[in-house]
Scaffold this motif. Sequence first.
Motif, PDB file in Angstrom:
ATOM      1  N   HIS A   1      -6.065  -5.909   5.289  1.00 21.29           N
ATOM      2  CA  HIS A   1      -5.392  -7.265   4.953  1.00 21.29           C
ATOM      3  C   HIS A   1      -5.223  -7.414   3.414  1.00 21.29           C
ATOM      4  CE1 HIS A   1      -5.767  -7.768   9.199  1.00 21.29           C
ATOM      5  NE2 HIS A   1      -7.178  -7.502   9.108  1.00 21.29           N
ATOM      6  N   THR A   2      -5.069  -6.370   2.620  1.00 22.97           N
ATOM      7  CA  THR A   2      -4.538  -6.548   1.274  1.00 22.97           C
ATOM      8  C   THR A   2      -3.146  -6.805   1.093  1.00 22.97           C
ATOM      9  OG1 THR A   2      -4.458  -4.179   0.968  1.00 22.97           O
ATOM     10  CG2 THR A   2      -6.590  -5.036   0.347  1.00 22.97           C
ATOM     11  N   ARG A   3      -2.737  -7.192  -0.029  1.00 22.01           N
ATOM     12  CA  ARG A   3      -1.340  -7.960  -0.265  1.00 22.01           C
ATOM     13  C   ARG A   3      -0.905  -6.903  -1.578  1.00 22.01           C
ATOM     14  NH1 ARG A   3       0.334 -11.093   3.643  1.00 22.01           N
ATOM     15  NH2 ARG A   3      -1.138 -12.599   4.267  1.00 22.01           N
ATOM     16  N   GLY A   4       0.551  -6.852  -1.466  1.00 22.56           N
ATOM     17  CA  GLY A   4       1.280  -6.239  -2.618  1.00 22.56           C
ATOM     18  C   GLY A   4       0.806  -4.702  -3.196  1.00 22.56           C
TER      19      GLY A   4
ATOM     20  N   SER B   1       0.236   7.824  -1.656  1.00 25.86           N
ATOM     21  CA  SER B   1       0.221   6.432  -2.210  1.00 25.86           C
ATOM     22  C   SER B   1       0.711   5.427  -1.190  1.00 25.86           C
ATOM     23  CB  SER B   1       0.770   6.435  -3.574  1.00 25.86           C
ATOM     24  OG  SER B   1       0.185   7.129  -4.680  1.00 25.86           O
ATOM     25  N   GLU B   2       1.699   5.639  -0.744  1.00 22.18           N
ATOM     26  CA  GLU B   2       2.545   4.933   0.368  1.00 22.18           C
ATOM     27  C   GLU B   2       1.645   4.701   1.433  1.00 22.18           C
ATOM     28  OE1 GLU B   2       5.183   3.050   0.300  1.00 22.18           O
ATOM     29  OE2 GLU B   2       5.621   3.458  -1.588  1.00 22.18           O
ATOM     30  N   MET B   3       0.978   5.884   1.983  1.00 25.53           N
ATOM     31  CA  MET B   3       0.529   5.837   3.130  1.00 25.53           C
ATOM     32  C   MET B   3      -1.172   5.125   3.191  1.00 25.53           C
ATOM     33  SD  MET B   3       1.150   9.791   4.575  1.00 25.53           S
ATOM     34  CE  MET B   3       0.804   9.436   6.252  1.00 25.53           C
ATOM     35  N   VAL B   4      -1.744   5.358   2.000  1.00 26.99           N
ATOM     36  CA  VAL B   4      -2.835   4.457   1.792  1.00 26.99           C
ATOM     37  C   VAL B   4      -2.609   3.275   1.617  1.00 26.99           C
ATOM     38  CG1 VAL B   4      -4.850   4.328  -0.027  1.00 26.99           C
ATOM     39  CG2 VAL B   4      -3.988   6.675   0.547  1.00 26.99           C
ATOM     40  N   ALA B   5      -1.541   2.624   1.192  1.00 28.15           N
ATOM     41  CA  ALA B   5      -1.229   1.389   0.871  1.00 28.15           C
ATOM     42  C   ALA B   5      -1.016   0.785   2.194  1.00 28.15           C
ATOM     43  CB  ALA B   5       0.026   1.268  -0.055  1.00 28.15           C
ATOM     44  N   LEU B   6      -0.126   1.247   3.064  1.00 26.34           N
ATOM     45  CA  LEU B   6       0.242   1.000   4.486  1.00 26.34           C
ATOM     46  C   LEU B   6      -1.102   0.700   5.121  1.00 26.34           C
ATOM     47  CD1 LEU B   6       1.946   0.149   6.638  1.00 26.34           C
ATOM     48  CD2 LEU B   6       2.439   2.821   6.906  1.00 26.34           C
ATOM     49  N   TYR B   7      -2.089   1.752   5.128  1.00 31.89           N
ATOM     50  CA  TYR B   7      -3.275   1.727   5.869  1.00 31.89           C
ATOM     51  C   TYR B   7      -4.076   0.445   5.217  1.00 31.89           C
ATOM     52  CZ  TYR B   7      -7.918   3.083   7.447  1.00 31.89           C
ATOM     53  OH  TYR B   7      -9.234   3.160   7.920  1.00 31.89           O
ATOM     54  N   CYS B   8      -4.259   0.416   3.819  1.00 29.04           N
ATOM     55  CA  CYS B   8      -5.131  -0.756   3.518  1.00 29.04           C
ATOM     56  C   CYS B   8      -4.741  -1.966   3.886  1.00 29.04           C
ATOM     57  CB  CYS B   8      -5.290  -0.629   1.943  1.00 29.04           C
ATOM     58  SG  CYS B   8      -6.435  -1.344   1.200  1.00 29.04           S
TER      59      CYS B   8
ATOM     60  N   GLU C   1      -2.222  -4.638  -4.483  1.00 23.42           N
ATOM     61  CA  GLU C   1      -3.676  -4.444  -4.413  1.00 23.42           C
ATOM     62  C   GLU C   1      -4.280  -3.646  -3.184  1.00 23.42           C
ATOM     63  OE1 GLU C   1      -7.038  -7.822  -2.982  1.00 23.42           O
ATOM     64  OE2 GLU C   1      -5.021  -8.451  -3.118  1.00 23.42           O
ATOM     65  N   LEU C   2      -5.109  -2.966  -3.423  1.00 21.67           N
ATOM     66  CA  LEU C   2      -6.079  -1.993  -2.502  1.00 21.67           C
ATOM     67  C   LEU C   2      -7.349  -2.573  -2.707  1.00 21.67           C
ATOM     68  CD1 LEU C   2      -4.549   1.649  -3.235  1.00 21.67           C
ATOM     69  CD2 LEU C   2      -4.000   0.160  -1.185  1.00 21.67           C
ATOM     70  N   CYS C   3      -8.077  -2.257  -1.443  1.00 24.41           N
ATOM     71  CA  CYS C   3      -9.482  -2.537  -1.450  1.00 24.41           C
ATOM     72  C   CYS C   3     -10.221  -1.525  -2.321  1.00 24.41           C
ATOM     73  CB  CYS C   3      -9.999  -2.362  -0.041  1.00 24.41           C
ATOM     74  SG  CYS C   3     -10.098  -1.147   0.678  1.00 24.41           S
ATOM     75  N   PRO C   4     -11.290  -1.604  -2.761  1.00 24.22           N
ATOM     76  CA  PRO C   4     -12.182  -0.556  -3.569  1.00 24.22           C
ATOM     77  C   PRO C   4     -12.317   0.742  -2.892  1.00 24.22           C
ATOM     78  CG  PRO C   4     -13.250  -2.549  -3.545  1.00 24.22           C
ATOM     79  CD  PRO C   4     -12.060  -2.765  -2.527  1.00 24.22           C
ATOM     80  N   GLN C   5     -12.542   0.746  -1.524  1.00 25.54           N
ATOM     81  CA  GLN C   5     -12.610   1.859  -0.622  1.00 25.54           C
ATOM     82  C   GLN C   5     -11.275   2.791  -0.735  1.00 25.54           C
ATOM     83  OE1 GLN C   5     -13.603   1.560   3.422  1.00 25.54           O
ATOM     84  NE2 GLN C   5     -14.164   3.617   3.554  1.00 25.54           N
ATOM     85  N   CYS C   6     -10.223   2.118  -0.506  1.00 24.24           N
ATOM     86  CA  CYS C   6      -8.984   2.740  -0.338  1.00 24.24           C
ATOM     87  C   CYS C   6      -8.225   3.329  -1.563  1.00 24.24           C
ATOM     88  CB  CYS C   6      -7.845   1.745   0.315  1.00 24.24           C
ATOM     89  SG  CYS C   6      -8.235   1.718   1.982  1.00 24.24           S
ATOM     90  N   ALA C   7      -8.758   2.259  -2.820  1.00 27.21           N
ATOM     91  CA  ALA C   7      -8.250   2.666  -4.209  1.00 27.21           C
ATOM     92  C   ALA C   7      -9.175   4.000  -4.538  1.00 27.21           C
ATOM     93  CB  ALA C   7      -8.869   1.538  -5.044  1.00 27.21           C
ATOM     94  N   ALA C   8     -10.190   4.325  -4.134  1.00 23.40           N
ATOM     95  CA  ALA C   8     -11.191   5.399  -4.389  1.00 23.40           C
ATOM     96  C   ALA C   8     -10.459   6.567  -3.687  1.00 23.40           C
ATOM     97  CB  ALA C   8     -12.722   5.217  -4.008  1.00 23.40           C
ATOM     98  N   VAL C   9     -10.003   6.530  -2.242  1.00 22.86           N
ATOM     99  CA  VAL C   9      -9.567   7.508  -1.609  1.00 22.86           C
ATOM    100  C   VAL C   9      -8.335   8.127  -2.262  1.00 22.86           C
ATOM    101  CG1 VAL C   9      -8.452   8.119   0.466  1.00 22.86           C
ATOM    102  CG2 VAL C   9     -10.770   6.950   0.592  1.00 22.86           C
ATOM    103  N   LEU C  10      -7.493   6.973  -2.879  1.00 23.88           N
ATOM    104  CA  LEU C  10      -6.181   7.227  -3.387  1.00 23.88           C
ATOM    105  C   LEU C  10      -6.501   8.123  -4.655  1.00 23.88           C
ATOM    106  CD1 LEU C  10      -3.196   7.216  -3.378  1.00 23.88           C
ATOM    107  CD2 LEU C  10      -3.304   4.870  -4.517  1.00 23.88           C
ATOM    108  N   ASP C  11      -7.381   7.712  -5.540  1.00 23.42           N
ATOM    109  CA  ASP C  11      -7.569   8.105  -6.919  1.00 23.42           C
ATOM    110  C   ASP C  11      -7.917   9.603  -6.564  1.00 23.42           C
ATOM    111  OD1 ASP C  11      -6.898   5.681  -8.222  1.00 23.42           O
ATOM    112  OD2 ASP C  11      -9.126   5.213  -8.524  1.00 23.42           O
TER     113      ASP C  11
END
Length: 121
Positions: free
Chosen positions: A29-32, A17-24, A34-44
């Motif tokens: 350029h997401t904040r807090g 989760s931390e790695m995906v958030a950092l990447y995203c 928030e993840l973009c839809p593509q990164c949220a799908a990868v994380l899920d």
Amino acid sequence: MEQNLTLKREKEKQVVSEMVALYCHKQHHTRGAELCPQCAAVLDYARARTDHCPFMESKTFCVNCSVHCYKPDMREKIREIMRFSGPRMLFHRPGMALSHAFSMLREKHNLKQNRKDETSR
């Protein structure tokens, strides 16, 4: 034993989760939280794979597993995320990064030792 397995799963999910958030945050350029839809799908997807991993008790990292349960496109995406985020985790989450690095070194040593033991039989 079951509690240790649950803690191991949760720790693995926290790291990814931390790695995906950092990447995203850095790439999209997401904040807090928030993840973009593509990164949220990868994380899920990654979290679901971790929840259903039958080898969790005996393995530490998916890359060292003999069975790759990620779909090829998701496997490549998580690889890209980890390549990007891994070195940067030292600055964003140093304790987590160092713990992860030591675990990886220990796993590589154990795999090498197991191979050596198997060839000497």
